[in-house]
Scaffold this motif. Structure first.
Motif, PDB file in Angstrom:
ATOM      1  N   ASP A  51       0.830  -1.207   0.000  1.00  0.00           N
ATOM      2  CA  ASP A  51       0.000   0.000   0.000  1.00  0.00           C
ATOM      3  C   ASP A  51       0.866   1.260   0.000  1.00  0.00           C
ATOM      4  O   ASP A  51       0.465   2.288  -0.547  1.00  0.00           O
ATOM      5  N   ASN A  97       2.630   9.200   0.764  1.00  0.00           N
ATOM      6  CA  ASN A  97       3.396   8.478  -0.240  1.00  0.00           C
ATOM      7  C   ASN A  97       4.820   8.556   0.135  1.00  0.00           C
ATOM      8  O   ASN A  97       5.571   9.344  -0.309  1.00  0.00           O
ATOM      9  N   ARG A 119       1.771   1.805  -3.560  1.00  0.00           N
ATOM     10  CA  ARG A 119       0.601   2.208  -4.345  1.00  0.00           C
ATOM     11  C   ARG A 119       0.198   3.644  -4.033  1.00  0.00           C
ATOM     12  O   ARG A 119      -0.652   4.200  -4.719  1.00  0.00           O
ATOM     13  N   THR A 160      -1.399   4.527  -1.297  1.00  0.00           N
ATOM     14  CA  THR A 160      -2.708   4.528  -0.659  1.00  0.00           C
ATOM     15  C   THR A 160      -2.644   4.684   0.850  1.00  0.00           C
ATOM     16  O   THR A 160      -3.684   4.764   1.502  1.00  0.00           O
TER      17      THR A 160
END
Length: 135
Positions: free
Chosen positions: A125, A134, A128, A130
């Motif tokens: 994650d 980030n 990604r 998410t």
């Protein structure tokens, strides 16, 4: 929609052979490639400076694969055994399916956040984009 290449004047100048996939993170797109596999003769590819043109080529050219991105990884994550991750601090060039470019570009925190003992149980994650800032 897809990232621009690092240096358009270098498109088509990179070696044909590259690593395939892996590493989880990307730093730069070097070129977009469409590999063609004719029924007779040797395989070959076309190199492009934008993904949209590569997508068009892949639909029009007989025996063509979906486009790939030739990416530069300045650092990457090696997973030689499932769930065993190693932060590798060396450059490599690899071909990726263009869908992988949906992951955020690596920044200075991406790999340290991924490797952190405080990382979420699903570390992917972070890649990604998410969870967290980030990564």
């Amino acid at each position: 929609m897809y990232p621009k290449v690092k240096d358009p004047s270098m498109v088509g100048e990179y070696p044909a052979l590259a690593k395939a996939g892996g590493g989880y993170v990307w730093d730069e797109v070097l070129e977009y490639r469409v590999w063609c596999h004719p029924e007779e003769g040797d395989d070959y590819y076309y190199a492009f400076e934008d993904c949209e043109t590569a997508l068009e080529c892949s639909l029009e050219e007989c025996g063509a694969e979906s486009p790939l991105a030739l990416v530069l990884q300045k650092e990457y994550i090696d997973e030689s055994e499932p769930g065993e991750y190693v932060h590798v601090k060396e450059e490599r060039i690899t071909e990726w399916p263009i869908e992988f470019l949906g992951r955020p570009r690596r920044n200075e925190r991406t790999i340290p956040n991924f490797m952190s003992p405080d990382a979420p149980s699903n570390k992917l994650d972070i890649l990604r984009g998410t969870v967290g800032k980030n990564a």
